[in-house]
Design an enzyme around this catalytic site. Structure first.
Site, mmCIF file in Angstrom:
data_model
loop_
_atom_site.group_PDB
_atom_site.id
_atom_site.type_symbol
_atom_site.label_atom_id
_atom_site.label_comp_id
_atom_site.label_asym_id
_atom_site.label_seq_id
_atom_site.Cartn_x
_atom_site.Cartn_y
_atom_site.Cartn_z
ATOM 1 N N SER A 94 0.823 -1.209 0.000
ATOM 2 C CA SER A 94 0.000 0.000 0.000
ATOM 3 C C SER A 94 0.858 1.260 0.000
ATOM 4 C CB SER A 94 -0.959 0.005 1.191
ATOM 5 O OG SER A 94 -0.296 -0.361 2.361
ATOM 6 N N GLU A 150 -6.718 -1.154 -6.852
ATOM 7 C CA GLU A 150 -5.880 -0.223 -7.605
ATOM 8 C C GLU A 150 -4.835 -1.054 -8.340
ATOM 9 O OE1 GLU A 150 -5.962 3.705 -4.643
ATOM 10 O OE2 GLU A 150 -4.282 2.341 -4.521
ATOM 11 N N ASN A 196 -5.009 6.429 -0.814
ATOM 12 C CA ASN A 196 -4.273 6.885 0.370
ATOM 13 C C ASN A 196 -3.697 8.286 0.193
ATOM 14 O OD1 ASN A 196 -4.769 4.846 2.142
ATOM 15 N ND2 ASN A 196 -3.025 3.609 1.483
HETATM 16 P P1 NAI Z 1 -0.246 -9.504 8.112
HETATM 17 O O1 NAI Z 1 0.798 -9.179 9.099
HETATM 18 O O2 NAI Z 1 -1.624 -9.832 8.566
HETATM 19 O O3 NAI Z 1 0.254 -10.706 7.188
HETATM 20 C C1 NAI Z 1 1.533 -10.774 6.621
HETATM 21 C C2 NAI Z 1 1.899 -12.246 6.507
HETATM 22 O O4 NAI Z 1 3.061 -12.342 5.711
HETATM 23 C C3 NAI Z 1 2.205 -12.902 7.845
HETATM 24 O O5 NAI Z 1 1.434 -14.074 7.978
HETATM 25 C C4 NAI Z 1 3.699 -13.191 7.774
HETATM 26 O O6 NAI Z 1 4.057 -14.386 8.436
HETATM 27 C C5 NAI Z 1 3.919 -13.316 6.283
HETATM 28 N N1 NAI Z 1 5.268 -13.041 5.845
HETATM 29 C C6 NAI Z 1 6.094 -12.070 6.272
HETATM 30 N N2 NAI Z 1 7.252 -12.125 5.582
HETATM 31 C C7 NAI Z 1 7.146 -13.138 4.692
HETATM 32 C C8 NAI Z 1 7.992 -13.681 3.685
HETATM 33 N N3 NAI Z 1 9.193 -13.164 3.470
HETATM 34 N N4 NAI Z 1 7.544 -14.707 2.960
HETATM 35 C C9 NAI Z 1 6.324 -15.231 3.185
HETATM 36 N N5 NAI Z 1 5.472 -14.763 4.126
HETATM 37 C C10 NAI Z 1 5.876 -13.729 4.865
HETATM 38 O O7 NAI Z 1 -0.257 -8.247 7.106
HETATM 39 P P2 NAI Z 1 -1.440 -7.743 6.152
HETATM 40 O O8 NAI Z 1 -2.233 -6.707 6.875
HETATM 41 O O9 NAI Z 1 -2.141 -8.888 5.551
HETATM 42 O O10 NAI Z 1 -0.616 -6.946 5.033
HETATM 43 C C11 NAI Z 1 0.101 -7.599 4.035
HETATM 44 C C12 NAI Z 1 0.440 -6.626 2.929
HETATM 45 O O11 NAI Z 1 -0.750 -6.026 2.424
HETATM 46 C C13 NAI Z 1 1.349 -5.480 3.323
HETATM 47 O O12 NAI Z 1 2.172 -5.172 2.241
HETATM 48 C C14 NAI Z 1 0.368 -4.359 3.603
HETATM 49 O O13 NAI Z 1 0.940 -3.090 3.466
HETATM 50 C C15 NAI Z 1 -0.658 -4.606 2.507
HETATM 51 N N6 NAI Z 1 -1.984 -4.064 2.756
HETATM 52 C C16 NAI Z 1 -2.559 -4.160 3.989
HETATM 53 C C17 NAI Z 1 -3.826 -3.644 4.216
HETATM 54 C C18 NAI Z 1 -4.490 -3.763 5.546
HETATM 55 O O14 NAI Z 1 -5.488 -3.064 5.793
HETATM 56 N N7 NAI Z 1 -4.027 -4.611 6.443
HETATM 57 C C19 NAI Z 1 -4.579 -2.973 3.133
HETATM 58 C C20 NAI Z 1 -3.894 -2.999 1.849
HETATM 59 C C21 NAI Z 1 -2.635 -3.496 1.705
#
Ligand code: NAI
Length: 501
Positions: free
Chosen positions: A122, A155, A193
């Site tokens: 994001s 997006e 954003n």
């Molecule tokens: P989260 O923390 O819930 O999930 C991330 C997952 O990725 C975790 O399960 C972690 O173990 C895993 N992970 C971390 N490093 C890794 C790697 N090298 N290889 C494989 N798995 C790995 O985070 P979330 O909220 O799902 O966000 C994920 C992405 O989506 C980020 O880039 C965030 O900026 C983006 N995003 C998040 C939003 C939100 O509202 N939470 C909205 C839009 C985008």
């Protein structure tokens, strides 16, 4: 670029976003491979999805057979090597440039040369993520919103090296998944954003100036049709999260003062006042702190006057005239006036034009931009000149109540609440269009679907008046000085375009 209708989708990162992306891809019929660096995380995410589908089946959204078939299409994988035949990889791992780059490099060594590498980042530049890859043209942003199965917007973000055919293919894929896709160019904050920043920033500035309370500001913006006001929304998102997005957009824009974060917000973060999740933010969730405001009583009779006049020639003036007529009141219509509103004897109740009431004379009150046609009882900010008589200070809100609003007085801040917020949202969207970040329709769709705005910035602009928006911003600029309220060149150019039509 071949279509991805039948492609196997590998989702990397089985957190809140990755699980949601896996769900929508599987619902659309794709085979989905779900991988997470943390052992068991993908399996746990699938278990959680089973629970979600149990509920969806109980609600009648899917049959048990459909739910089973969808879940059967999602396979947790321990190693990315199993993703070799994927047509598209969507990463939703931790928001860190180097970690994401490392993953993309690793994927390049596993998947075929035509596999699309999509990222749900994001805030990280798509160009930066693609840098150094063997085929940077296949890296594209596929930015979903949380919760993924519910939020309609995606997006599709192109970096400098993204192959346009790849962006188009991912656009079509998002639409095939039942989403509304919008093309964006990789710039800080992408569309949503970025354009949303003033929604929070204007309220934060008004709070810093002690112009009104969070409850009043929230009520005014709800009155304009927003589902939640900025303070209650920041409390829900998390003050820390909202602050860090603002900070990252600010830094990424070379510290352009336009995007400067708020000291108040920083102080709240420093003190652990994160909003709902910490029990206290702008509101106290432990007590009975309420976001509601009192209703101004409807007067039985209008305040006393000898003569009444309605100034202006636009729909708002018509609306005021109709309200007076319905009460059997006689008035003069001054159509070629340089202001809009109501005059009772020599006292004036004027629609804000970006100036403080005190700048406009003695018995002057200004009121905010009423955005919706049906504002019956909706909160509308007003303020009065410091030199106004006690009679006019008492009469002005009574007139507003008689016109159908719920008047809420704030300090004499230029552009009040809704007018300055909407003008700044329009201004930001105009800059985004000028810089090729998105189209006007794209901006409107993104703000309505990504953050549930009641209308898009260009729809507001069409219903308002480009010159009035520029005038209001110029006056804010004069009042505050600095970069924040500088008018988008696109808006000035629009007035020239309008003139030549
Ligand atoms: P989260 O923390 O819930 O999930 C991330 C997952 O990725 C975790 O399960 C972690 O173990 C895993 N992970 C971390 N490093 C890794 C790697 N090298 N290889 C494989 N798995 C790995 O985070 P979330 O909220 O799902 O966000 C994920 C992405 O989506 C980020 O880039 C965030 O900026 C983006 N995003 C998040 C939003 C939100 O509202 N939470 C909205 C839009 C985008």
């Amino acid at each position: 670029m071949s279509k991805l209708d039948e492609a196997t989708v590998v989702v990397v990162g089985a957190g809140i976003m990755g699980a949601g992306i896996a769900q929508v891809a599987a619902q659309a019929g794709h085979r989905v491979l779900l991988h997470d660096a943390r052992a068991d995380a993908a399996g746990q995410a699938l278990d959680k999805l089973r629970g979600t589908f149990d509920k969806l089946v109980a609600k009648g959204k899917f049959t048990a057979d459909e739910a089973q078939a969808i879940l059967a299409r999602i396979a947790p994988i321990d190693s990315l090597d199993a993703a070799a035949e994927a047509g598209i990889a969507v990463e939703a791992i931790v928001e860190d440039l180097e970690v994401k780059r490392g993953l993309l490099r690793e994927l390049e060594g596993i998947v075929g040369a035509d596999c699309v590498l999509a990222t749900n980042t994001s805030s990280i530049s798509i160009t930066a993520l693609a840098g150094g890859l063997e085929y940077p043209g296949r890296v594209v942003g596929m930015h979903f919103f949380n919760p993924v199965p519910i939020m309609q917007l995606v997006e599709v973000v192109a970096g400098l090296q993204t192959d346009p055919a790849v962006a188009d293919t991912v656009f079509a894929l998002a639409e095939a998944w039942g989403k509304t896709a919008v093309h964006a160019r990789s710039t800080p904050g992408f569309i949503v954003n970025r354009i949303a920043r003033p929604f929070y920033a204007e309220t934060l500035r008004l709070l810093e100036e002690r112009a009104a309370t969070p409850a009043v500001l929230d009520a005014c913006l709800r009155g304009a049709g927003f589902r939640m006001g900025p303070c209650e929304l920041m409390d829900l998102i998390g003050i820390d999260t909202n602050f860090s997005v603002t900070q990252s957009v600010y830094e990424a824009n070379f510290y352009d003062k336009r995007y400067a974060p708020s000291l108040l917000q920083r102080e709240m973060v420093a003190g652990g006042l994160y909003g709902r999740k910490s029990g206290r933010g702008f509101y106290d969730y432990a007590g009975d702190d309420k976001a509601e405001i009192a209703k101004f009583p409807l007067p039985e009779a209008p305040p006393s006057f000898d003569t009444l006049a309605v100034h202006g020639d636009e729909p708002l003036a018509d609306r005021i005239a109709a309200a007076l007529k319905s009460r059997g009141l006689h008035f003069e219509r001054v159509r070629d006036s340089d202001w809009s509103g109501l005059q009772a004897d020599s006292a004036r109740l004027r629609l804000t034009d970006g100036r403080c009431a005190a700048e406009l004379g003695r018995d002057v009150a200004v009121f905010d931009l009423p955005l919706s046609d049906d504002s019956s009882g909706m909160a509308l900010a007003w303020s009065h000149s410091a030199r106004a008589s006690a009679e006019w200070v008492a009469a002005a809100p009574q007139w507003l109540a008689l016109l159908g609003f719920n008047p809420v007085r704030i300090e004499d801040a230029p552009g009040l609440v809704v007018a300055r917020t909407i003008a700044m949202l329009i201004n930001e969207a105009a800059d985004a269009v000028q810089q090729g970040v998105c189209s006007e329709d794209g901006a409107d769709a993104a703000m309505k679907l990504g953050v549930n705005y009641p209308a898009g910035p260009f729809e507001w602009l069409d219903g308002w008046n480009t010159r009035a928006v520029i005038e209001l911003l110029d006056r804010l600029d004069t009042h505050y000085r600095g970069e924040r309220y500088r008018v988008s060149p696109w808006l000035r150019q629009r007035t020239w375009r309008e003139k030549s039509q």
